[in-house]
Scaffold this motif. Structure first.
Motif, short mmCIF file in Angstrom:
data_model
loop_
_atom_site.label_atom_id
_atom_site.label_comp_id
_atom_site.label_asym_id
_atom_site.label_seq_id
_atom_site.Cartn_x
_atom_site.Cartn_y
_atom_site.Cartn_z
N PRO A 222 -10.80 23.66 50.13
CA PRO A 222 -11.29 23.67 48.85
C PRO A 222 -12.42 23.22 48.75
O PRO A 222 -12.51 22.08 49.22
N ARG A 223 -13.33 23.39 47.49
CA ARG A 223 -13.95 21.91 47.11
C ARG A 223 -14.05 21.46 45.91
O ARG A 223 -13.41 22.48 45.03
N PHE A 224 -14.97 20.35 45.48
CA PHE A 224 -14.48 19.47 44.40
C PHE A 224 -15.72 19.41 44.09
O PHE A 224 -16.88 18.76 44.84
N ALA A 225 -15.75 19.25 42.79
CA ALA A 225 -17.64 18.93 41.66
C ALA A 225 -16.73 18.32 40.97
O ALA A 225 -16.43 18.63 40.26
N ALA A 226 -18.20 17.04 40.42
CA ALA A 226 -17.49 16.11 38.94
C ALA A 226 -18.96 15.49 39.15
O ALA A 226 -19.36 15.27 39.81
N GLN A 227 -18.75 14.81 37.72
CA GLN A 227 -19.99 13.82 37.54
C GLN A 227 -19.38 12.81 35.89
O GLN A 227 -18.68 13.76 35.23
N LEU A 228 -18.85 11.68 36.56
CA LEU A 228 -19.03 10.77 35.66
C LEU A 228 -20.27 10.62 34.55
O LEU A 228 -21.22 9.80 35.24
N LEU A 229 -20.16 10.60 33.68
CA LEU A 229 -21.23 10.02 32.63
C LEU A 229 -21.00 8.39 32.10
O LEU A 229 -19.78 8.85 30.84
N ILE A 230 -21.63 7.66 32.37
CA ILE A 230 -20.57 6.36 31.48
C ILE A 230 -22.52 5.50 30.79
O ILE A 230 -23.10 5.72 30.95
N GLU A 231 -21.29 5.99 28.73
CA GLU A 231 -22.02 5.63 28.19
C GLU A 231 -22.21 4.03 27.78
O GLU A 231 -20.61 4.04 27.16
N TYR A 232 -23.73 3.36 27.60
CA TYR A 232 -23.45 1.93 27.12
C TYR A 232 -23.40 1.77 25.95
O TYR A 232 -23.96 2.82 25.27
N VAL A 233 -23.21 0.61 26.19
CA VAL A 233 -23.12 0.34 24.55
C VAL A 233 -24.82 0.15 23.53
O VAL A 233 -25.03 -0.01 22.42
N VAL A 240 -22.67 9.30 37.31
CA VAL A 240 -21.24 9.64 38.57
C VAL A 240 -21.36 10.74 39.31
O VAL A 240 -20.49 11.07 38.96
N ARG A 241 -22.26 11.24 40.79
CA ARG A 241 -22.20 12.64 40.79
C ARG A 241 -21.51 12.82 42.64
O ARG A 241 -21.57 11.60 43.04
N THR A 242 -20.14 13.72 42.42
CA THR A 242 -20.22 13.61 44.04
C THR A 242 -21.03 14.64 44.63
O THR A 242 -22.81 15.33 44.32
N ASP A 243 -21.48 13.74 46.29
CA ASP A 243 -22.35 14.12 46.88
C ASP A 243 -22.16 13.44 48.72
O ASP A 243 -20.54 13.59 48.63
N ALA A 244 -22.81 13.59 49.10
CA ALA A 244 -22.39 13.26 50.83
C ALA A 244 -22.15 11.82 50.81
O ALA A 244 -21.29 10.86 51.39
N SER A 245 -21.88 11.06 49.59
CA SER A 245 -21.61 9.76 50.11
C SER A 245 -20.09 9.38 49.25
O SER A 245 -19.35 8.28 49.77
N TRP A 246 -19.88 10.29 49.14
CA TRP A 246 -18.16 10.36 48.74
C TRP A 246 -17.79 10.03 50.86
O TRP A 246 -18.37 10.64 51.16
N ARG A 247 -16.12 10.05 50.87
CA ARG A 247 -15.49 9.77 51.55
C ARG A 247 -14.48 10.93 51.04
O ARG A 247 -14.21 10.95 50.20
#
Length: 944
Positions: A222-233, A240-247
């Motif tokens: 299996p493989r997983f992909a995601a990206q988190l968008l943080i919108e500030y006030v 924050v995206r999946t890449d090789a920096s994940w563990r």
């Protein structure tokens, strides 16, 4: 003044305000106590960015209304409300505002890299993934877009982001992938945060195919992909995206498969020395390896189908100790889901859970599962009371065998968790016959178990595939019971993607290899879109599927050639005709060429009508002309002028009648022969997947309602009610999936949860209760109940796009009272049992009609009575059967099943094959007693 309040409906997955389109369709249901209410106009008010705009719609349009405002931008949140004005000039109240959130990504925004384990030890190795990130200021909104080739759940700060199950589901992964859009604002904290992901293979790594042909199709891991968008006030944002920096690491889920089940070792829980879980910031991940970047995936699209969730829980109904000494729990209902256990015991104790739909001679009946082990293992951590439920698998079961339970087994510690797509329930049916009610309940549970991201054939064995033929025949029933528009709309997109040169594969997604044309299966391409239009006024799906529909019809036209008949090729035919041998399911009484040519006509005609609906007049004329050529060829080849079919079988006649191939002047003769065949069979069903959905309609249309009633209430095998008498709680794949002696059908292909034969539900709704659409989307209803003799009542209720509609009837002697509820902004055409026809507006209506009971059976019955008279006299038939059963059960069974109940043979002549002189005399005496009682009763009644 009467109150009038509309309620907005948005084209979004059920129970969600997140839409997948920048221009979602809009609808509303109006509640009013004004009878005959029709909408004259409506005002839509949109609030976006602090500004308000309005749009006025004149006329009755209130369902699937095109978005009248500027398109939504990605992640844009707007507020919408509606106010309606009736033809009486009265303006209603504003609806409650409905928030609409754009759940799709912008062009080019998807940049996440798929990741997985770097060095998995096993094929389909479950994985755990994590990363940490900083939140640097006050957050206005945070949105997680995530997908997997496999199944996943994500957590932030140790809290799951939602309650969905087995997401993102199953699509043709190389061509189409779904992303979830989840608002996770509340889960973020100032400073350091963490995302943790649990990941398994499920459909993506499963081995598909039969016997030695089974193999993984999509991926080994299996493989997983995601990206988190943080919108500030302050207006800034970051991804924050999946890449090789994940563990990545392995963990307590040590193995997981749809067919095999799931293994969980609680001793391997991912909790560090400080008590932090792997989805929490600060977790000690020193031993975790860098995640590996995986193969590219298609850019995922926003979900249009409903989510899958845990939707019900069932307690153990009975604990059984089998003859072999096994502990088995019975939940009283065949269901789809998994078990949740609460257990305490020593570390390393393994609890094994095996699942099956039935017991066979007291033991768990696992043979129908074929290669599916359907077994879960939980290894205890030894730390107090532990609660566990498998996460990335599901089973079809009523019974579960429990092995290895530490200490005394407590049934209250085991719960069955029901999962399926979270569709809105929209339809109900009830009749005075408890067996028919159970049949309908079985249909509902069959739908629930097989509507899990896609419409499957069965949920338990090593299959669970999106067979096109099954949903083609069941779609009308499904669309009444639940809001399946988004569910089937999503699946139809996959069907179009999987077509190869126009050919629709047997299953969608296609995991069986090369596609071949098959009648009734591939025709899902043309028929299911029409069902969605008929039930939901859904032109958009027909418009999107139009090329797919034409491509399939063109394949068939080419195969038929100048003869305009589809002949001599592979076909499933009238699959699972009850007379087909266990290992030859396609060997039906109706010739497969008749089935194929009938569906050739139906699909070409459907495309002609679709072309006309969409304004493609040239195509409409061309396809209509071909359909007429097919009709003429079919009638010339397969129907005699006198109204006999070349295959003298129930399905053949039903096809000619219900597909409107035979002209009106010929349908009476066809219907008469169909009714005669049904009586000759002893009012037993003789159809498979193709004939079963239409035989009752064919009988009803041609004036043989009583024959249809006898077919419905038959309890002997094969019949709809035989499984009910055997304790079925879902629809069986075969009419005799279990034999009368409790033995599972010897065929290798046997399921106890297979909704196709439950397509009779549509007839119960439309004909028995009398509730049907008379215009697309129920803009006009047809109220036409058919009171069945021997029934005291029947009713159906359906939540239409306009509101709740109801039709029902109840009997008091010869008087039948018909009641109907017509939703606001609709009208109804009413056809009453006494022949009256009228049109009514919205509101509650009631009529009294006279429906006299049919003439009683002849008072005298004897050995000189015809077999037709015997089968039409249920009391006499039971009397004969009881006498034979007492003398020779095998002879009694043969008498019931092989006798042809014609009016050209006498009972005494037929009994010669089954009973000796003594038994024949006993039968004659019992029939004489029956006749005497009847004649006495008639005399008393006359004297009174």
């Amino acid at each position: 003044m009467s109150s009038t309040v509309p309620h907005l409906v948005i084209d979004a997955p059920y129970r969600s305000d997140v839409v997948a389109s920048s221009t979602p369709e809009i609808g509303w249901r109006t509640e009013t106590d004004t009878t005959g209410w029709l909408q004259a106009s409506a005002e839509l008010e949109l609030t976006r960015g602090g500004e308000t705009s309005t749009h006025r719609i004149d006329g009755r349009a209130a369902t699937r209304v095109a978005w009248p405002f500027a398109p939504l931008a990605p992640r844009e949140a707007v507020s919408l409300r509606v106010r309606v004005t009736g033809e009486d000039g009265h303006a209603g109240e504003w609806s409650a505002p409905r928030q609409v959130v754009a759940g799709f990504l912008g062009e080019g925004e998807w940049q996440a890299t798929p990741i997985g384990l770097a060095s998995p030890a096993e094929t389909a190795q479950p994985a755990y993934l994590r990363t940490e990130f900083d939140v640097t200021g006050p957050v206005a909104r945070a949105t997680l877009y995530a997908t997997a080739v496999g199944v996943y759940q994500a957590a932030i700060g140790g809290v799951d982001v939602d309650d969905q199950v087995m997401k993102p589901g199953w699509t043709p992964y190389p061509q189409r992938l779904i992303h979830e859009t989840t608002d996770v604002t509340a889960l973020l904290a100032p400073g350091r945060n963490a995302i943790g992901v649990r990941l398994a293979g499920a459909w993506a790594t499963e081995s598909f195919g039969f016997r030695d042909n089974a193999r993984p199709l999509y991926a080994d891991q299996p493989r997983f992909a995601a990206q988190l968008l943080i919108e500030y006030v302050d207006g800034s944002h970051e991804w924050v995206r999946t890449d090789a920096s994940w563990r990545a690491a392995t963990g307590p889920i040590t193995a997981s498969g749809l067919y095999a089940g799931e293994d969980h070792d609680a001793r391997l829980a991912l909790v560090d020395a400080s008590g932090r879980g792997f989805a929490e910031a600060g977790f000690d991940a020193a031993e975790w390896m860098p995640a590996a970047e995986a193969d590219a995936i298609p850019t995922p699209e926003a979900r249009v189908s409903p989510f899958v969730r845990r939707l019900d829980e069932l307690a153990v109904r009975e604990v059984i100790t089998t003859p072999a000494g096994k502990t088995v729990v019975d939940f009283g209902q065949n269901l789809v889901g998994r078990l949740r256990i609460r257990v305490a015991g020593p570390a390393g104790t393994v609890v094994t859970l095996r699942h099956a739909e039935v017991l066979e001679h007291g033991e768990l009946g696992t043979r129908p599962l074929r290669a599916a082990a359907a077994t879960d293992h939980y290894t205890l951590s030894g730390e107090g009371v532990e609660v566990w439920e498998p996460e990335f698998t599901f089973h079809g079961f009523r019974y579960a065998e429990i092995e290895g339970w530490p200490g005394e087994f407590d049934p209250s510690a085991v719960t069955a968790v029901v999962i399926h797509s979270d569709m809105e329930r929209t339809g109900w049916f009830e009749a005075s016959d408890p067996l028919v009610n159970q049949l309908h309940e079985n249909i509902v549970w069959g739908l629930r178990g097989n509507f899990l991201y896609l419409p499957t054939d069965c949920p338990q064995r090593d299959e669970r595939l999106g067979w096109t033929g099954d949903i083609q025949v069941f779609a009308p029933t499904a669309s009444f019971l639940y809001d399946v528009r988004g569910f089937l709309d999503s699946w139809l997109r996959d069907l179009a993607l999987e077509q190869a040169d126009g050919v629709v594969p047997f299953v969608v997604p296609n995991v069986l290899g090369e596609a071949r044309p098959a009648a009734a299966w591939g025709d899902a391409a043309t028929i299911v879109p029409w069902v969605l239009h008929e039930r939901y006024a859904d032109v958009a799906t027909i418009e999107r599927q139009y090329d797919s529909m034409k491509a399939w019809a063109d394949v068939l036209i080419d195969l038929a050639g100048p003869r305009r008949l589809w002949e001599g090729m592979f076909q499933f035919g009238d699959w699972l005709d009850p007379d087909a041998p266990p290992e030859q399911a396609a060997k039906a009484k109706t010739d497969a060429d008749i089935v194929a040519s009938a569906y050739l006509f139906r699909s070409v005609d459907a495309v002609a009508r679709a072309a006309a609906l969409l304004g493609d007049q040239e195509a409409a004329r061309d396809y209509a002309a071909v359909a007429e050529e097919v009709r003429a060829a079919f009638l010339a080849e397969y129907v005699t002028p006198a109204g006999r079919m070349m295959s003298d079988a129930q399905t053949a006649y039903a096809l000619a009648i219900m597909f409107d191939i035979a002209p009106a002047e010929q349908q009476e003769a066809l219907g008469a022969r169909l009714a005669e065949l049904t009586r000759l069979s002893g009012y037993r069903i003789g159809t498979g997947f193709v004939g079963t959905p239409i035989i009752q309609d064919a009988l009803t249309r041609t004036g043989h309602l009583e024959t249809a009633r006898r077919l419905l209430v038959q309890t002997e095998n094969p019949s709809w009610l035989y499984p009910v008498t055997m304790g079925a709680t879902t629809i069986w794949e075969r009419w005799d999936s279990m034999l009368p002696d409790g033995t599972i059908n010897p065929g290798e292909m046997t399921s106890f949860n297979h909704y196709a034969l439950g397509a009779i539900g549509d007839w119960l709704h439309r004909v028995v209760a009398g509730l049907a659409p008379d215009a697309p989307g129920y803009a006009r209803l047809r109220i036409e109940p058919h009171p069945l003799h021997g029934f005291d009542s029947a009713s159906a209720e359906h939540l239409t796009p306009y509101g709740t509609a109801r039709s029902g009837w109840s009997r008091d002697g010869d008087v039948v009272r018909v009641t109907a509820t017509v939703p606001p902004n609709t009208t109804a055409v009413v056809a009453l049992p006494d022949g009256r026809s009228l049109e009514v507006g919205s509101g509650v209506h009631e009529w009294a009609t006279v429906d006299a009971a049919p003439p009683a059976s002849s008072s005298r019955i004897g050995l000189d009575s015809t077999l037709a008279a015997v089968i039409d006299d249920p009391e006499a038939y039971q009397t004969i059967g009881a006498a034979l059963e007492a003398a020779d059960p095998e002879a009694a069974h043969a008498f019931r099943t092989i006798t042809r109940w014609s009016d050209g043979r006498e009972l005494g002549e037929a009994l010669f094959m089954f009973a000796g002189p003594d038994v024949q005399r006993a039968i004659a005496e019992r029939l004489a007693d029956l006749s005497a009682r009847r004649e006495s009763g008639a005399t008393i009644a006359a004297d009174a």
